[in-house]
Design an enzyme around this catalytic site. Structure first.
Site, PDB file in Angstrom:
ATOM      1  N   THR A  14       8.149   8.110   5.416  1.00  0.00           N
ATOM      2  CA  THR A  14       6.828   8.284   6.021  1.00  0.00           C
ATOM      3  C   THR A  14       5.834   7.296   5.426  1.00  0.00           C
ATOM      4  O   THR A  14       4.629   7.400   5.645  1.00  0.00           O
ATOM      5  CB  THR A  14       6.314   9.722   5.808  1.00  0.00           C
ATOM      6  OG1 THR A  14       6.363  10.007   4.403  1.00  0.00           O
ATOM      7  CG2 THR A  14       7.186  10.730   6.534  1.00  0.00           C
ATOM      8  N   ALA A 254       0.608   8.705  -4.711  1.00  0.00           N
ATOM      9  CA  ALA A 254       0.973   9.017  -3.332  1.00  0.00           C
ATOM     10  C   ALA A 254       1.062   7.716  -2.558  1.00  0.00           C
ATOM     11  O   ALA A 254       0.698   6.649  -3.059  1.00  0.00           O
ATOM     12  CB  ALA A 254      -0.065   9.940  -2.713  1.00  0.00           C
ATOM     13  N   LYS A 255       1.561   7.860  -1.333  1.00  0.00           N
ATOM     14  CA  LYS A 255       1.789   6.669  -0.528  1.00  0.00           C
ATOM     15  C   LYS A 255       0.486   5.952  -0.213  1.00  0.00           C
ATOM     16  O   LYS A 255       0.482   4.803   0.193  1.00  0.00           O
ATOM     17  CB  LYS A 255       2.576   7.032   0.721  1.00  0.00           C
ATOM     18  CG  LYS A 255       4.009   7.420   0.333  1.00  0.00           C
ATOM     19  CD  LYS A 255       4.908   7.809   1.460  1.00  0.00           C
ATOM     20  CE  LYS A 255       6.336   8.017   0.936  1.00  0.00           C
ATOM     21  NZ  LYS A 255       7.002   9.198   1.433  1.00  0.00           N
ATOM     22  N   ARG A 256      -0.666   6.625  -0.436  1.00  0.00           N
ATOM     23  CA  ARG A 256      -1.938   5.970  -0.110  1.00  0.00           C
ATOM     24  C   ARG A 256      -2.328   4.871  -1.117  1.00  0.00           C
ATOM     25  O   ARG A 256      -3.202   4.079  -0.846  1.00  0.00           O
ATOM     26  CB  ARG A 256      -3.065   7.000   0.003  1.00  0.00           C
ATOM     27  CG  ARG A 256      -3.374   7.728  -1.267  1.00  0.00           C
ATOM     28  CD  ARG A 256      -4.537   8.699  -1.110  1.00  0.00           C
ATOM     29  NE  ARG A 256      -4.777   9.395  -2.343  1.00  0.00           N
ATOM     30  CZ  ARG A 256      -4.123  10.488  -2.727  1.00  0.00           C
ATOM     31  NH1 ARG A 256      -3.224  11.013  -1.946  1.00  0.00           N
ATOM     32  NH2 ARG A 256      -4.386  11.050  -3.892  1.00  0.00           N
TER      33      ARG A 256
END
Ligand code: GLU
Length: 327
Positions: A14, A254-256
């Site tokens: 994701t 996180a992916k952010r």
């Protein structure tokens, strides 16, 4: 022959993998290889709306860049293929049918807004989410039929209050808890997507996984998963929940955080040996963050040397990696 150790890394495509994912992947891989075990890459793309092909592809490239290899996985195949959860739906349906037959499941028609407003916030291990109050467990057959005509339900596993589960974690020690304290949990969402707990339990069993190494945020999940495995007649794997990597404010990576994606580090010319050196230093395996090839770290790896608290990834580490990059 059943190997005495089979580990796995099971990311969701994701977003691009980041330093926090690399930490888990490196630790899981090193522990497996230290014990001459096999290693599986499994793509957890149950939620097809959030998964992307580009991330699936990048994940494989970025893991290989780190020096991780696998004996079974989406690109190399293996006896339990396919290794992408979106292609394994039939297996999850079979497991659901068995639970259904044993009358362990019930449909839940509650709206998300109602679930969020349920006041009884659970204590302890499961404190992150509201505990379901079992309203739909008490519906009559007639009410179920009536509701099903207007709404697609999710399916919940009924977890009896008295059920006790013990997890003997290699890092966190032995804990006994009541999985019911987290509530009856969803095994298939209302939109038809299979739930994470169900897929993980079915797949770890079907793939012969003996050892699960993953982030400490998933420790509470282990109690549900061990319970669910028992309902399906499976022996649970051994667990080691490793400390999370957090930023300087204590938030988990996180992916952010774009600049902490392995993609961005690679594009900036960072060499994987440098990142691996940092990770192994943070993992208590090296005295200094000196560059090291992952394969060369196998023989001296000892999971027991990991810290027992979250590991802070400082901005200075990223800056150092960028400053020592090859470009
Ligand atoms: N797919 C999960 C994640 O990306 C990991 C599942 C597991 O290791 O059990 O967080």
């Amino acid at each position: 022959m059943t190997p005495s150790y089979k580990g796995r890394f099971a990311p969701s495509p994701t977003g691009y993998l980041h330093v926090g994912n690399a930490w888990v992947a490196v630790l899981a891989w090193l522990d497996a290889r230290r014990k001459s075990g096999a290693f599986i890459l499994r793509v957890e793309d149950l939620d097809e709306a959030r998964s992307r092909d580009a991330y699936r592809q990048a994940m494989i490239e970025d893991l290989r860049w780190l020096g991780i290899d696998w004996d079974e996985g989406p690109d190399v195949g293996g006896p339990a293929a396919p290794y992408e959860q979106r292609l394994r739906r039939g297996l999850y349906e079979q497991a659901l049918a068995r639970l259904q037959e044993a009358r362990e499941l019930y449909p839940c028609f509650c709206a998300r807004s109602r679930l969020l407003s349920i006041a009884s916030a659970p204590q302890g291990l499961f404190s992150d989410e509201p505990r379901y109050d079992r309203r739909c467990l008490r519906l009559s057959d007639a009410e179920r039929v009536e509701l099903a005509a207007v709404k697609q339900p999710s399916l919940r596993l009924h977890v009896p209050d008295e059920a006790l589960v013990t997890v003997d974690d290699r890092l966190l020690g032995r804990t006994t808890a009541r999985p019911a304290e987290g509530g009856d949990f969803v095994v298939r969402r209302a939109d038809g997507v299979m739930a994470y707990h169900l897929a993980v339990v079915v797949d770890d069993h079907a793939m012969g996984v003996t050892d699960v190494i993953r982030g400490a945020d998933l420790f509470p999940s282990a109690f549900r998963q061990v319970y669910l495995a028992a309902r399906l007649g499976y022996a649970p794997p051994r667990y080691a929940h490793v400390p999370l990597v957090v930023d300087e404010e204590g938030r988990r990576l996180a992916k952010r955080y774009g600049d902490l994606s392995l993609r961005a580090l690679r594009q900036a010319g960072v060499r994987s040996e440098q990142l691996v050196g940092f990770l192994l230093w943070l993992a208590g395996q090296l005295d200094r963050p000196e560059p090291v090839r992952l394969a060369e770290a196998t023989h001296r790896f000892d999971l027991a040397r990991l810290p027992r608290h979250p590991v802070v990834w400082r901005k200075a580490y990223t800056a150092w990696l960028q400053a020592h990059a090859d470009l």
